[in-house]
Design an enzyme around this catalytic site. Structure first.
Site, PDB file in Angstrom:
ATOM      1  N   ASP A  13       0.953  -1.038   0.010  1.00  0.00           N
ATOM      2  CA  ASP A  13       0.077   0.057   0.016  1.00  0.00           C
ATOM      3  C   ASP A  13       0.859   1.356  -0.050  1.00  0.00           C
ATOM      4  OD1 ASP A  13      -2.309  -1.823   0.142  1.00  0.00           O
ATOM      5  OD2 ASP A  13      -2.253  -1.680   2.430  1.00  0.00           O
ATOM      6  N   LYS A  16       1.803   2.072  -5.319  1.00  0.00           N
ATOM      7  CA  LYS A  16       2.458   1.533  -6.304  1.00  0.00           C
ATOM      8  C   LYS A  16       1.478   1.845  -7.545  1.00  0.00           C
ATOM      9  CE  LYS A  16       2.466  -2.704  -4.350  1.00  0.00           C
ATOM     10  NZ  LYS A  16       2.239  -1.978  -2.941  1.00  0.00           N
ATOM     11  N   GLY A  40      -4.516  -4.373  -3.855  1.00  0.00           N
ATOM     12  CA  GLY A  40      -5.461  -3.297  -4.103  1.00  0.00           C
ATOM     13  C   GLY A  40      -4.568  -2.010  -4.507  1.00  0.00           C
ATOM     14  N   HIS A  41      -4.707  -1.854  -5.515  1.00  0.00           N
ATOM     15  CA  HIS A  41      -3.961  -0.590  -6.299  1.00  0.00           C
ATOM     16  C   HIS A  41      -4.987   0.571  -6.561  1.00  0.00           C
ATOM     17  CE1 HIS A  41      -0.203  -3.381  -7.144  1.00  0.00           C
ATOM     18  NE2 HIS A  41      -0.602  -3.576  -5.990  1.00  0.00           N
ATOM     19  N   GLN A 223       2.035  -6.085  -3.220  1.00  0.00           N
ATOM     20  CA  GLN A 223       2.365  -6.300  -1.889  1.00  0.00           C
ATOM     21  C   GLN A 223       3.810  -5.334  -1.556  1.00  0.00           C
ATOM     22  OE1 GLN A 223       1.371  -9.580  -3.374  1.00  0.00           O
ATOM     23  NE2 GLN A 223      -0.624  -8.680  -2.880  1.00  0.00           N
TER      24      GLN A 223
END
Ligand code: GDP
Ligand code: IMO
Ligand code: MG
Length: 423
Positions: A13, A16, A40-41, A223
């Site tokens: 988080d 990225k 989750g991007h 990650q």
């Protein structure tokens, strides 16, 4: 042509998704190399926010192609859900998306196994996102897994059944765990049928051709390095290689083809899920970081644990990844702190050490802080580097000196435009 890698240096988080999106204009192909829908991007532009889980973050750039590499694990249901959401923005999205036949499939029973195993661990749980990541990578390395390319085989139904039977026998070890598989299977079968009809490729060959044609490729990590299966805070990690080496195995690219390694970190630290976090702030300062930074998980919505920047951990991540340029995110979140803590060493076994020891559990390490004056101003509207406050530039230069690596990008807000290049 070399392939550049962009990855997170902390516990995920870091931002990225935002930076991949910002950089995508400079690349022809964006390739995800590991992880799955545990990621989750988040991308923000034109007043809208998009969260991607499996799809690479270059997808909004019409001139860039996107590849899901062999190192990724795919849940067809979540993947299709993402595509449906994106179609509202652009109905040609799947034209720009390629999927490796060698990527492994997350089955509904992988998710059930994840949930059952976490529930059985009680207070020792990993804090998994419950997307079936661990069980799917276990089947991959245990040589039982099903891959996207298997969907094209005539005997896929039998292969599927045989693996599910294995899973059901494992699930019997958790007699208290209740589930109803048939409805989950029905949606999964429908989604996997649609996945089968997409642009499936032998991605290692696809990539090597792209590189031979001088295409510019960016590998997008998921990650963060401290969640790496080998180098993270084991066992509180994810099940894939999140470090730069993962780009080689997760895409089929030789180490000598890697060019730049962009390492992303937040100006402070966060962690979601269980596991040691030496600089964690359990007090009102931690609460303030969470509130200012809107630190809630993009995948699960869980509150993220927050704390000061940890330099021994950051230096470790820089070392194992061979980071060539740093990018510092969320500097704006520290905009109203009078002083900012940076952990520069740990007290460990009665001594002060600047490396990351084998274990960093709270009872073993105590962070040693250097205090820096805060900048006490709102950075979110700043568009020129010259306008950045001196205290912030001191913070930047301090981290550069400590790590020996240049910070090339500074992010001052979630939007694409809130990104400054530093020279
Ligand atoms: P990723 O998993 O590394 O892509 O990061 P996430 O998207 O899970 O979490 C980063 C969060 O911070 C998202 O909500 C982003 O919109 C947001 N974000 C990214 N960069 C910045 C920044 O510089 N400032 C602020 N305030 N938010 C940011
Ligand atoms: P992105 O790509 C932050 C964490 C989980 C849990 C541990 C194992 O958005 O940075 P898993 O579901 O992989 O078995 O969970 O890893 N985790 C993440 N934390 N960002 C992520 O991805 C994460 N993916 C997994 O919270 O502690
Ligand atoms: Mg995330």
């Amino acid at each position: 042509m070399a392939i550049d890698v962009l990855l997170g240096l902390q516990w995920g988080d870091e931002g990225k998704g935002k930076i991949v999106d910002v950089l995508s204009g400079r690349y022809d192909l964006i390739a995800r190399f590991q992880g799955g829908p545990n990621a989750g991007h988040t991308l923000e532009f034109d007043g809208a926010k998009h969260v991607l889980h499996t799809i690479p973050s270059g997808i909004f750039h019409r001139n860039a192609l996107n590849l899901i590499g062999n190192g990724v694990v795919i849940d067809p249901v979540i993947f299709l859900g993402e595509i449906e959401k994106l179609r509202v923005v652009d109905d040609r999205i799947t034209d720009r998306l390629y999927i490796s036949r060698k990527a492994h499939l997350i089955l509904p029973t992988h998710r059930l196994l994840d949930a059952a195993s976490e529930a059985a661990k009680g207070k020792d749980k990993i804090g998994s996102t419950l997307k079936g990541i661990g069980p799917t990578y276990m089947d991959k390395t245990g040589r039982n897994g099903l891959r996207v390319g298997d969907l094209e085989l005539r005997d896929f139904p039998e292969r599927y059944r045989s693996l599910v039977d294995k899973h059901l026998s494992l699930l019997r070890q958790y007699p208290d765990f209740q589930f109803d598989l048939p409805p989950l299977e029905a949606v999964w079968m429908e989604a996997s049928e649609r996945l089968r009809g997409m642009q499936l490729v032998d991605s290692e060959l696809y990539l090597s051709k792209a590189l031979a044609e001088n295409k510019r490729v960016l590998a997008e990590g998921a990650q963060g390095s401290l969640l790496d299966i080998d180098f993270g805070t084991y066992p509180f990690v994810t099940s894939s290689t999140t470090t730069a080496a993962g780009a080689c195995t997760g895409l089929g690219v030789a180490p000598n083809r890697i060019g730049q390694v962009f390492g992303i970190f937040k100006a402070y630290c966060t962690r979601v899920g269980s596991g040691p976090f030496p600089t964690e702030l359990d007090d009102e300062l931690g609460e303030k970081l969470r509130k200012n930074g809107r630190e809630f998980g993009s995948t699960t919505g869980r509150p993220r644990r927050c704390g000061w920047l940890d330099l021994p951990a950051l230096k470790y991540a820089i070392e194992i990844n061979g980071v060539s340029e740093l990018m510092m995110m969320k500097a704006d979140v520290l905009g109203d702190f009078d002083r900012i803590g940076v952990c520069t060493a740990y007290r460990y076994n009665g001594k002060e050490v600047t490396h990351l020891p084998y274990r960093i559990d709270p009872e073993l390490v105590e962070p040693v802080y250097t205090w820096m004056p805060g900048w006490n101003c709102d950075l979110s509207g700043i568009e020129r580097t010259e306008d950045l406050p001196e205290e912030l530039m001191n913070y930047v230069r301090f981290i550069e000196r400590e790590t020996g690596i240049r910070i090339g990008v500074l992010s001052v807000g979630p939007d694409r435009r809130q990104t400054l290049s530093l020279s």
